[in-house]
Structure formats: C-alpha cells, structure tokens
Design a protein around this motif. Structure first.
Motif, PDB file in Angstrom:
ATOM      1  N   SER A 107       0.850  -1.194   0.000  1.00  0.00           N
ATOM      2  CA  SER A 107       0.000   0.000   0.000  1.00  0.00           C
ATOM      3  C   SER A 107       0.883   1.241   0.000  1.00  0.00           C
ATOM      4  CB  SER A 107      -0.930   0.004   1.218  1.00  0.00           C
ATOM      5  OG  SER A 107      -0.190   0.040   2.410  1.00  0.00           O
ATOM      6  N   GLN A 108       0.237   2.388  -0.106  1.00  0.00           N
ATOM      7  CA  GLN A 108       0.999   3.625  -0.275  1.00  0.00           C
ATOM      8  C   GLN A 108       1.813   3.972   0.970  1.00  0.00           C
ATOM      9  OE1 GLN A 108      -1.276   6.739  -1.973  1.00  0.00           O
ATOM     10  NE2 GLN A 108       0.446   8.101  -2.233  1.00  0.00           N
ATOM     11  N   THR A 109       1.219   3.844   2.131  1.00  0.00           N
ATOM     12  CA  THR A 109       1.931   4.088   3.381  1.00  0.00           C
ATOM     13  C   THR A 109       1.661   2.924   4.322  1.00  0.00           C
ATOM     14  OG1 THR A 109       1.744   6.484   3.153  1.00  0.00           O
ATOM     15  CG2 THR A 109       2.235   5.627   5.343  1.00  0.00           C
ATOM     16  N   ILE A 110       2.699   2.364   4.888  1.00  0.00           N
ATOM     17  CA  ILE A 110       2.564   1.237   5.815  1.00  0.00           C
ATOM     18  C   ILE A 110       3.084   1.675   7.172  1.00  0.00           C
ATOM     19  CG2 ILE A 110       3.308  -1.111   6.344  1.00  0.00           C
ATOM     20  CD1 ILE A 110       3.531  -1.585   3.354  1.00  0.00           C
ATOM     21  N   ASP A 111       2.202   1.648   8.173  1.00  0.00           N
ATOM     22  CA  ASP A 111       2.608   2.037   9.517  1.00  0.00           C
ATOM     23  C   ASP A 111       3.323   0.886  10.204  1.00  0.00           C
ATOM     24  OD1 ASP A 111       1.474   4.750   9.912  1.00  0.00           O
ATOM     25  OD2 ASP A 111      -0.414   3.727   9.483  1.00  0.00           O
ATOM     26  N   LEU A 112       4.452   1.189  10.805  1.00  0.00           N
ATOM     27  CA  LEU A 112       5.118   0.258  11.711  1.00  0.00           C
ATOM     28  C   LEU A 112       4.784   0.613  13.155  1.00  0.00           C
ATOM     29  CD1 LEU A 112       8.557   0.022   9.895  1.00  0.00           C
ATOM     30  CD2 LEU A 112       6.668  -1.601   9.801  1.00  0.00           C
ATOM     31  N   ASP A 113       4.590   1.898  13.439  1.00  0.00           N
ATOM     32  CA  ASP A 113       4.089   2.381  14.727  1.00  0.00           C
ATOM     33  C   ASP A 113       3.539   3.785  14.493  1.00  0.00           C
ATOM     34  OD1 ASP A 113       3.806   3.539  17.337  1.00  0.00           O
ATOM     35  OD2 ASP A 113       5.102   1.962  18.117  1.00  0.00           O
ATOM     36  N   ARG A 114       2.215   3.874  14.266  1.00  0.00           N
ATOM     37  CA  ARG A 114       1.630   5.183  13.923  1.00  0.00           C
ATOM     38  C   ARG A 114       1.753   6.158  15.081  1.00  0.00           C
ATOM     39  NH1 ARG A 114      -4.238   5.490  11.179  1.00  0.00           N
ATOM     40  NH2 ARG A 114      -3.035   4.375   9.586  1.00  0.00           N
ATOM     41  N   VAL A 118       6.392   6.098  12.888  1.00  0.00           N
ATOM     42  CA  VAL A 118       7.391   5.269  12.222  1.00  0.00           C
ATOM     43  C   VAL A 118       6.676   4.522  11.106  1.00  0.00           C
ATOM     44  CG1 VAL A 118       9.079   3.409  12.479  1.00  0.00           C
ATOM     45  CG2 VAL A 118       8.676   5.003  14.374  1.00  0.00           C
ATOM     46  N   LYS A 119       7.117   4.721   9.872  1.00  0.00           N
ATOM     47  CA  LYS A 119       6.354   4.167   8.756  1.00  0.00           C
ATOM     48  C   LYS A 119       7.229   3.953   7.528  1.00  0.00           C
ATOM     49  CE  LYS A 119       4.855   8.780   7.222  1.00  0.00           C
ATOM     50  NZ  LYS A 119       3.687   9.653   7.018  1.00  0.00           N
ATOM     51  N   VAL A 171      12.066   4.384   4.745  1.00  0.00           N
ATOM     52  CA  VAL A 171      11.545   4.151   6.090  1.00  0.00           C
ATOM     53  C   VAL A 171      11.829   5.418   6.881  1.00  0.00           C
ATOM     54  CG1 VAL A 171      11.641   2.718   8.151  1.00  0.00           C
ATOM     55  CG2 VAL A 171      12.012   1.673   5.894  1.00  0.00           C
ATOM     56  N   THR A 172      10.790   5.974   7.527  1.00  0.00           N
ATOM     57  CA  THR A 172      10.962   7.243   8.234  1.00  0.00           C
ATOM     58  C   THR A 172      10.481   7.132   9.677  1.00  0.00           C
ATOM     59  OG1 THR A 172       8.776   8.078   7.567  1.00  0.00           O
ATOM     60  CG2 THR A 172      10.624   8.552   6.092  1.00  0.00           C
ATOM     61  N   ALA A 173      11.082   7.930  10.537  1.00  0.00           N
ATOM     62  CA  ALA A 173      10.677   8.058  11.941  1.00  0.00           C
ATOM     63  C   ALA A 173      10.562   9.545  12.250  1.00  0.00           C
ATOM     64  CB  ALA A 173      11.696   7.399  12.863  1.00  0.00           C
ATOM     65  N   GLN A 174       9.342   9.981  12.626  1.00  0.00           N
ATOM     66  CA  GLN A 174       9.086  11.408  12.862  1.00  0.00           C
ATOM     67  C   GLN A 174       9.502  12.239  11.652  1.00  0.00           C
ATOM     68  OE1 GLN A 174       7.647  12.661  15.652  1.00  0.00           O
ATOM     69  NE2 GLN A 174       7.527  10.698  16.706  1.00  0.00           N
ATOM     70  N   GLY A 175       9.310  11.676  10.454  1.00  0.00           N
ATOM     71  CA  GLY A 175       9.642  12.378   9.224  1.00  0.00           C
ATOM     72  C   GLY A 175      11.086  12.274   8.805  1.00  0.00           C
ATOM     73  N   ARG A 176      11.960  11.689   9.637  1.00  0.00           N
ATOM     74  CA  ARG A 176      13.375  11.574   9.307  1.00  0.00           C
ATOM     75  C   ARG A 176      13.650  10.234   8.627  1.00  0.00           C
ATOM     76  NH1 ARG A 176      13.243  12.656  14.577  1.00  0.00           N
ATOM     77  NH2 ARG A 176      14.400  10.754  15.140  1.00  0.00           N
ATOM     78  N   ILE A 213      18.135   7.996  14.681  1.00  0.00           N
ATOM     79  CA  ILE A 213      16.844   8.039  15.374  1.00  0.00           C
ATOM     80  C   ILE A 213      17.057   7.556  16.795  1.00  0.00           C
ATOM     81  CG2 ILE A 213      15.515   7.729  13.267  1.00  0.00           C
ATOM     82  CD1 ILE A 213      15.075   4.813  14.061  1.00  0.00           C
ATOM     83  N   ASP A 214      16.169   7.955  17.702  1.00  0.00           N
ATOM     84  CA  ASP A 214      16.384   7.604  19.106  1.00  0.00           C
ATOM     85  C   ASP A 214      16.030   6.139  19.348  1.00  0.00           C
ATOM     86  OD1 ASP A 214      13.596   7.232  19.860  1.00  0.00           O
ATOM     87  OD2 ASP A 214      13.384   9.397  19.892  1.00  0.00           O
ATOM     88  N   PRO A 215      16.527   5.555  20.451  1.00  0.00           N
ATOM     89  CA  PRO A 215      16.330   4.118  20.702  1.00  0.00           C
ATOM     90  C   PRO A 215      14.870   3.689  20.736  1.00  0.00           C
ATOM     91  CG  PRO A 215      18.040   4.995  22.145  1.00  0.00           C
ATOM     92  CD  PRO A 215      17.428   6.174  21.446  1.00  0.00           C
ATOM     93  N   GLU A 216      13.978   4.520  21.294  1.00  0.00           N
ATOM     94  CA  GLU A 216      12.567   4.138  21.339  1.00  0.00           C
ATOM     95  C   GLU A 216      11.971   4.022  19.942  1.00  0.00           C
ATOM     96  OE1 GLU A 216      10.147   6.547  23.800  1.00  0.00           O
ATOM     97  OE2 GLU A 216      11.052   5.872  25.687  1.00  0.00           O
TER      98      GLU A 216
END
Length: 374
Positions: A107-114, A118-119, A171-176, A213-216
């Motif tokens: 799909s267009q965007t896949i959430d790993l943790d919305r 993180v997606k 793959v991005t976390a908080q947009g990064r 990205i941070d550990p969490e």
C-alpha cells in the motif's frame, strides 16, 4: 540437495560469498516459498512443493537448472518466474544476509508504529519492493526486491528494474529518513532444453544512509516489523482475528485505545490453539496451522491419522507455526525479550526446521505429528 548459481555482486568487495558461484539448498528455497506464499495475499497455493520436481535430475552440487521452460504461454512464464524468483531471493537473503523477519509491502503508506510516526513511505509511483526485512537480533534493516527472468542476454535488465523498485520507498521516523540497506536480486533461469543454459543470481547492494533516530523509535520500528511478519504468516493459517489485532497495534495512534487493543490481542493469543511437535521437547508451544500442496488446512483440529493420510496421498503436509512466547513478546512490545529469545541457540531437530524468527516448519507423516488442545 544443494544447487548452485553463477553469482555476481555489486559492490564486489561486499559480497557475502567468495568465488563465482553461490549455493542454496533446494529445501531452503522450498521453505522460503512456503513462508512467502503464506505471507503474500492471493498466492496461497502449493507452488513451493513442486520446485524439486521441476529441476534437471543432475544431483546435488550441480547448477539450479530447470528441465524445460516454465510453461509455454508468456503470462505463465512471467507468473512462475516472478514467484520462483522470490523464493530463491528470500532463501538467499535468509542464508547469506542472516535476514529472518519479513514484512510485505502493498500500500501507499505502511505504519510500523503510527503513534511514534514510524512508517514506510512511498517516494515514486509504480510497484513497491517486495520486502522490508531485518535480522533476528532486530538489526540490518533492509529493503529488498526480487526478479526472475528468462533473458537470453543475462539478468542485467531485470536487475535494473529491481533496483528501481527497491528505491521507491523510504523508512521514516518522525519524518526523518532511516538508514537502510537496499538490495536488488535478479535470477536468470537456466534450462536443460529450449532456453538459456546457465542460471545466474545477480545482486546489487549499497547502503542508503539516513539520519540517526532515538532508541525508542528504533525499537518501535523493529517491533512493528515483527508484528507484521507474524500477522501475515498466521492469518491464512486460521488465525485471522489474532492477525488483525497485531495489525491494529501498528496502526493505533492513541495511547488509551492502544491499551484496549493490547488487551484484545493478549486475549486472542490466550484463546488460540497451541500445538506441540511430538518427539521434539525442545520446541515450545506453536501457533499456526497445516499447509499442503493444495494450500492451508483451516480446520482447527487435524487428527494424527488425518495427518498421516495427507502424507500418504503425497500432499506434502507441513505444520507452519510461530512460538507462542515470541508472539506474546511482540504484542507486549518487549524488544529485549524478543532479541534474547531469537538470538538464543536453538537445538537442531532431525525433522523440524527453524527460521531464526520464532517460526518452525514441521513435515508431517509417520515420523512426526502435531498434537495439542484447541
């Protein structure tokens, strides 16, 4: 039985093997095929179970050459070539890159943790790569695409197409943007008659550097990947509700609702049938189901006599399952428990085969049966 492929790798200095060929066990390719067919929507049939019979009978250690072309019509060749290409590529990634956890992209965007943003983010139009994957210790984040082809000139064009596809997501976390390894794999098939004589496995593999990205966020990324891996595997095995609960954990953006979803997932896991492998005390309780050449057997209980009957009919029944304790750790989002469980050495078993991601494939028949309470 071991079969070989002519092997090329870019960059050559990073190749995981030495020499001009790479070998894979046909049984490993078939096991990868079982997992791939189960985890890919719309592909739940036993193509994995005919692979060995399609190969030229030249024996162990010889090239992976098909007896004849994969069908006559172009659409059949394309379909089987693509499917078998994924089987070979996944077995290659599992063995030579130590990858064991695979989530499929569709799909267009896949959430790993919305909740933590993180997606997987689409960058360009077109088909997405086959997998985002990682190792059992929750490291080596990898985006991979596999192609199979019959090109007389070799796999170069298919490899270029695979590489383009592997670059269509971040793959991005908080947009990064997160650092990933991107891998494109192309298998050019060899034929004993009426086709190219040599089989090639060609790979392109640079690292795409991102931001720290941070550990969490890092833990959330890998736990989300594991949840999708488990959900996609168990859904066609009769555990659709539990699979849906795992998916919801990756999609839920609100903390209070997440607690409700966690409770629901735990309750569904507690209610799921747990199976044990007879004569294999080292293998813990498994959640899964039986798969044959005709696809999954969705009945909750298949008696030992029925398991033996399926084997006598040459339907090649196998039990595919995941350790219940690992599913619990994935639900509870306990990365330390996941790592400790998956990196612990597993005792070898004469029949059951382990995938380093809490999963087992157990051939069924006279020597081995699955038992347990529903």
């Amino acid at each position: 039985m071991t079969r070989t492929f002519l092997h090329s790798f870019d960059p050559a200095a990073a190749s995981p093997v030495t020499g001009p060929t790479v070998d894979l066990e046909v049984s490993d390719i078939e096991d990868a095929g079982i997992r791939e067919v189960l985890q890919t929507p719309g592909a739940a049939y036993g193509a994995w179970s005919i692979l060995d019979a399609l190969l030229a009978p030249t024996g162990t250690g010889t090239p992976f050459i098909f007896r004849e072309p994969l069908g006559q019509a172009r659409e059949v060749k394309v379909a089987l070539s693509g499917l078998f290409g994924r089987f070979v590529a996944r077995a290659y990634l599992e063995r030579h890159f130590n990858l064991s956890i695979f989530a499929h992209l569709g799909s267009q965007t896949i959430d790993l943790d919305r909740r933590r943003q993180v997606k997987v983010k689409r960058l360009f139009r077109g088909d997405l790569p086959d997998w985002i994957a990682c190792a059992s210790d929750l490291s080596l984040l990898t985006v991979a695409e596999a192609k199979g082809c019959h090109d007389v000139g070799g796999p170069a064009k298919a490899l270029d197409r695979a590489w383009t596809q592997a670059g269509r997501i971040d793959v991005t976390a908080q947009g990064r943007k997160v650092t990933v390894k991107r891998i494109a794999i192309a298998t050019r098939w060899g034929m004993a008659v009426a086709g190219p004589a040599d089989v090639h496995l060609s790979v392109r593999d640079p690292v795409d550097e991102g931001e720290p990205i941070d550990p969490e966020e890092k833990n959330a990324l890998f736990i989300g990947l594991l949840r999708l891996h488990i959900a996609n595997l168990i859904k066609p095995l009769g555990h659709a509700e539990l699979a849906g609960a795992l998916h919801r954990l990756t999609h839920q953006p609100f903390a209070r609702r997440l607690q409700d979803d966690l409770g629901r997932a735990r309750a569904l896991l507690d209610a799921a049938p747990v199976r044990d492998v007879e004569k294999a005390s080292a293998i813990g309780g498994l959640v899964g189901g039986i798969v044959t050449r005709a696809g999954p057997v969705t009945d909750a209980d298949v008696a030992p006599a029925d398991q033996e009957a399926l084997a006598r009919l040459n339907l090649r029944p196998v039990f595919v399952g995941i350790e219940r304790d690992l599913i619990r750790a994935a639900i509870d989002a306990e990365p330390s428990a996941v790592r400790n469980r998956l990196v612990t050495a597993v005792h070898s078993d004469e029949f059951a085969r382990y995938d380093r991601a809490g999963g087992w494939i157990v051939p069924l028949g006279l020597e081995r049966r699955i038992s347990g309470e529903t």
